[in-house]
Scaffold this motif. Structure first.
Motif, PDB file in Angstrom:
ATOM      1  N   ALA A   1      22.501 -75.416  -6.657  1.00  0.00           N
ATOM      2  CA  ALA A   1      21.699 -76.654  -6.722  1.00  0.00           C
ATOM      3  C   ALA A   1      20.485 -76.554  -5.812  1.00  0.00           C
ATOM      4  CB  ALA A   1      22.564 -77.849  -6.338  1.00  0.00           C
ATOM      5  N   CYS A   2      20.625 -75.953  -4.665  1.00  0.00           N
ATOM      6  CA  CYS A   2      19.486 -75.772  -3.747  1.00  0.00           C
ATOM      7  C   CYS A   2      18.401 -74.914  -4.385  1.00  0.00           C
ATOM      8  CB  CYS A   2      19.948 -75.116  -2.446  1.00  0.00           C
ATOM      9  SG  CYS A   2      20.835 -76.203  -1.315  1.00  0.00           S
ATOM     10  N   LEU A   3      18.827 -73.850  -5.054  1.00  0.00           N
ATOM     11  CA  LEU A   3      17.870 -72.901  -5.631  1.00  0.00           C
ATOM     12  C   LEU A   3      17.027 -73.516  -6.743  1.00  0.00           C
ATOM     13  CD1 LEU A   3      20.095 -69.692  -5.700  1.00  0.00           C
ATOM     14  CD2 LEU A   3      18.136 -70.133  -4.213  1.00  0.00           C
ATOM     15  N   LYS A   4      17.401 -74.677  -7.235  1.00  0.00           N
ATOM     16  CA  LYS A   4      16.622 -75.377  -8.261  1.00  0.00           C
ATOM     17  C   LYS A   4      15.576 -76.303  -7.645  1.00  0.00           C
ATOM     18  CE  LYS A   4      20.453 -75.262 -11.593  1.00  0.00           C
ATOM     19  NZ  LYS A   4      21.442 -76.064 -12.343  1.00  0.00           N
ATOM     20  N   LYS A   5      15.628 -76.431  -6.317  1.00  0.00           N
ATOM     21  CA  LYS A   5      14.689 -77.306  -5.611  1.00  0.00           C
ATOM     22  C   LYS A   5      13.448 -76.521  -5.178  1.00  0.00           C
ATOM     23  CE  LYS A   5      17.497 -80.971  -5.309  1.00  0.00           C
ATOM     24  NZ  LYS A   5      17.179 -82.363  -5.678  1.00  0.00           N
ATOM     25  N   SER A   6      12.489 -77.228  -4.616  1.00  0.00           N
ATOM     26  CA  SER A   6      11.309 -76.576  -4.037  1.00  0.00           C
ATOM     27  C   SER A   6      11.650 -76.126  -2.623  1.00  0.00           C
ATOM     28  CB  SER A   6      10.125 -77.548  -3.985  1.00  0.00           C
ATOM     29  OG  SER A   6       9.757 -77.947  -5.282  1.00  0.00           O
ATOM     30  N   PRO A   7      11.363 -74.861  -2.281  1.00  0.00           N
ATOM     31  CA  PRO A   7      11.725 -74.360  -0.953  1.00  0.00           C
ATOM     32  C   PRO A   7      10.823 -74.926   0.143  1.00  0.00           C
ATOM     33  CG  PRO A   7      10.477 -72.704  -2.138  1.00  0.00           C
ATOM     34  CD  PRO A   7      10.713 -73.825  -3.109  1.00  0.00           C
ATOM     35  N   ALA A   8      11.315 -74.833   1.364  1.00  0.00           N
ATOM     36  CA  ALA A   8      10.527 -75.229   2.533  1.00  0.00           C
ATOM     37  C   ALA A   8       9.875 -73.988   3.119  1.00  0.00           C
ATOM     38  CB  ALA A   8      11.427 -75.896   3.561  1.00  0.00           C
ATOM     39  N   LYS A   9       8.837 -74.207   3.917  1.00  0.00           N
ATOM     40  CA  LYS A   9       8.112 -73.105   4.550  1.00  0.00           C
ATOM     41  C   LYS A   9       8.468 -73.065   6.025  1.00  0.00           C
ATOM     42  CE  LYS A   9       4.800 -69.895   4.607  1.00  0.00           C
ATOM     43  NZ  LYS A   9       4.860 -68.645   3.827  1.00  0.00           N
ATOM     44  N   GLY A  10       8.715 -71.859   6.547  1.00  0.00           N
ATOM     45  CA  GLY A  10       8.961 -71.731   7.974  1.00  0.00           C
ATOM     46  C   GLY A  10      10.104 -70.791   8.289  1.00  0.00           C
TER      47      GLY A  10
ATOM     48  N   GLN B   1      20.111 -77.084   4.037  1.00  0.00           N
ATOM     49  CA  GLN B   1      21.136 -77.848   3.335  1.00  0.00           C
ATOM     50  C   GLN B   1      20.613 -79.233   2.950  1.00  0.00           C
ATOM     51  OE1 GLN B   1      24.311 -77.196   6.456  1.00  0.00           O
ATOM     52  NE2 GLN B   1      25.563 -76.942   4.641  1.00  0.00           N
ATOM     53  N   GLU B   2      19.691 -79.707   3.747  1.00  0.00           N
ATOM     54  CA  GLU B   2      19.126 -81.035   3.487  1.00  0.00           C
ATOM     55  C   GLU B   2      18.261 -81.086   2.232  1.00  0.00           C
ATOM     56  OE1 GLU B   2      20.449 -80.750   7.611  1.00  0.00           O
ATOM     57  OE2 GLU B   2      19.187 -79.476   6.359  1.00  0.00           O
ATOM     58  N   SER B   3      18.113 -79.934   1.556  1.00  0.00           N
ATOM     59  CA  SER B   3      17.444 -79.952   0.249  1.00  0.00           C
ATOM     60  C   SER B   3      18.184 -80.866  -0.717  1.00  0.00           C
ATOM     61  CB  SER B   3      17.382 -78.536  -0.344  1.00  0.00           C
ATOM     62  OG  SER B   3      16.637 -77.672   0.482  1.00  0.00           O
ATOM     63  N   LEU B   4      19.489 -81.018  -0.478  1.00  0.00           N
ATOM     64  CA  LEU B   4      20.316 -81.882  -1.306  1.00  0.00           C
ATOM     65  C   LEU B   4      20.590 -83.169  -0.539  1.00  0.00           C
ATOM     66  CD1 LEU B   4      22.918 -79.197  -2.483  1.00  0.00           C
ATOM     67  CD2 LEU B   4      20.826 -79.918  -3.653  1.00  0.00           C
ATOM     68  N   ASN B   5      20.292 -84.303  -1.155  1.00  0.00           N
ATOM     69  CA  ASN B   5      20.572 -85.567  -0.478  1.00  0.00           C
ATOM     70  C   ASN B   5      22.065 -85.903  -0.590  1.00  0.00           C
ATOM     71  OD1 ASN B   5      21.061 -86.981  -2.962  1.00  0.00           O
ATOM     72  ND2 ASN B   5      18.845 -87.224  -3.229  1.00  0.00           N
ATOM     73  N   THR B   6      22.467 -86.951   0.091  1.00  0.00           N
ATOM     74  CA  THR B   6      23.886 -87.299   0.170  1.00  0.00           C
ATOM     75  C   THR B   6      24.503 -87.514  -1.211  1.00  0.00           C
ATOM     76  OG1 THR B   6      23.636 -88.272   2.361  1.00  0.00           O
ATOM     77  CG2 THR B   6      25.545 -88.976   1.074  1.00  0.00           C
ATOM     78  N   LYS B   7      23.803 -88.238  -2.088  1.00  0.00           N
ATOM     79  CA  LYS B   7      24.341 -88.493  -3.428  1.00  0.00           C
ATOM     80  C   LYS B   7      24.538 -87.205  -4.197  1.00  0.00           C
ATOM     81  CE  LYS B   7      22.728 -93.254  -4.138  1.00  0.00           C
ATOM     82  NZ  LYS B   7      21.906 -94.159  -4.984  1.00  0.00           N
ATOM     83  N   GLU B   8      23.581 -86.283  -4.082  1.00  0.00           N
ATOM     84  CA  GLU B   8      23.690 -85.003  -4.790  1.00  0.00           C
ATOM     85  C   GLU B   8      24.856 -84.182  -4.237  1.00  0.00           C
ATOM     86  OE1 GLU B   8      19.190 -83.805  -6.105  1.00  0.00           O
ATOM     87  OE2 GLU B   8      19.601 -83.920  -3.949  1.00  0.00           O
TER      88      GLU B   8
END
Length: 335
Positions: free
Chosen positions: A269-278, A316-323
């Motif tokens: 599910a994370c890999l389907k999101k937009s990544p963060a930089k840093g 991990q915070e790429s996914l919100n609590t509901k997700e």
């Protein structure tokens, strides 16, 4: 002098440096020269002919090549002698590949351990590290704070001395209804936010516990699990952490101690999101990365490697609590 030569960083050494280091240890030049000539005779110091010799009596070479293989040979013979002397359970094999300085540092403590074992044999009761430490070397802080645990692991004795774990306790929540299952599942999450988001729906899953890993702390704390959760079952662990170099390294180190699978639905599910930089500062651990990506589909393996190479990551915070909660229900929920 042999110890100095063995740890000397260069392959050759000049007479001037030898004099600077050691003439204060001798009353006369003749005494100093006698030792150097003994090292020449034993081929530990080999004259560099192109540099010549001085005109003093006895004459010494201006420069020597250090034959470290002979120095190591002496060291290995010393280890063999001690291995014959010590209690048969003291294993010295690891020192053959270590610097001699570590052996010299450890030897006084190993001698105390040898005396302890010969007088008491192995203990049958489990006691805290401080108590066992005082019994063995007379210093209650030795195991916890002064390198004793690492030394005992080097000589393969730590697990045999029945020492209660010195790590911090695991932080976990328990699902009582699943405690009688023959197979019990435990989810370890790296960050507190993820733990707080998921703990609310633990009762809706097949898992017996959710464990807050607290970053790297779980690598040591996992050894507390049998004491905090003394239930006989087939315990299976899953892990969900950040998709960055540190998160991958934590999982790899944890998996070396106890088999821990990746909780792939969360990662997918994370890999389907937009990544963060840093997090470019994080050190890459290639063996951990390869082991980690091998758990994914081929296209995802390339995605993860490219992501990290470009200085990006997935918290991990790429996914919100509901997700998070929905994923845990859908993939790991009770039948």
């Amino acid at each position: 002098m042999k110890k100095f030569l063995n740890t000397y960083s260069k392959k050759t050494i000049g007479l001037t440096e030898l004099e600077h280091m050691f003439t204060s240890s001798f009353q006369t030049y003749e005494q100093f020269a006698k030792v150097i000539l003994q090292l020449e005779k034993s081929a530990i110091l080999v004259m560099v002919k192109a540099k010549g010799r001085n005109s003093r009596i006895p004459s010494l070479a201006f420069q020597y090549r250090i034959n470290k293989s002979l120095l190591v040979e002496d060291f290995h013979q010393e280890l063999v002698q001690y291995r014959r002397r010590f209690h048969s359970s003291i294993i010295l094999d690891e020192y053959y590949s270590k610097d001699q300085s570590l052996w010299k540092q450890d030897l006084p403590f190993i001698e105390k351990i040898d005396v302890y074992l010969k007088q008491n044999s192995f203990p049958t009761d489990r006691v805290p590290a401080a108590e066992r430490s005082y019994e063995i070397v007379g210093d209650e802080k030795w195991i916890d704070e002064k390198g004793g645990k690492e030394l005992l692991e080097r000589i393969k004795l730590f697990d045999k001395l029945h020492i209660l774990p010195v790590s911090d306790p695991l932080m976990l929540a328990v699902h009582p209804s699943n405690l009688s299952n023959d197979i019990q599942y435990h989810l370890i999450v790296e960050n507190k936010t993820t733990y707080q988001g998921l703990v609310e729906v633990l009762k809706e899953t097949d898992f017996s516990t959710i464990i807050y890993g607290k970053g790297k702390a779980v690598i040591a704390s996992i050894e507390q699990f049998p004491f905090q959760f003394p239930i006989k079952a087939d315990h299976r662990f899953l892990y969900f952490g950040d998709i960055d170099r540190e998160g991958i390294s934590i999982w790899y180190s944890l998996n070396e101690k106890r088999r821990v699978e990746l909780a792939l639905p969360f990662y997918n599910a994370c890999l389907k999101k937009s990544p963060a930089k840093g997090k470019e500062y994080q050190k890459e651990r290639l063996v951990a990365l390869e082991s980690f990506v091998n758990c994914f589909e081929t296209n995802q393996q390339e995605q993860i490697k490219t992501l990290l190479a470009n200085g990006q990551y997935y918290p991990q915070e790429s996914l919100n609590t509901k997700e998070l909660q929905q994923i845990w229900r859908d993939y790991f929920g009770q039948a």
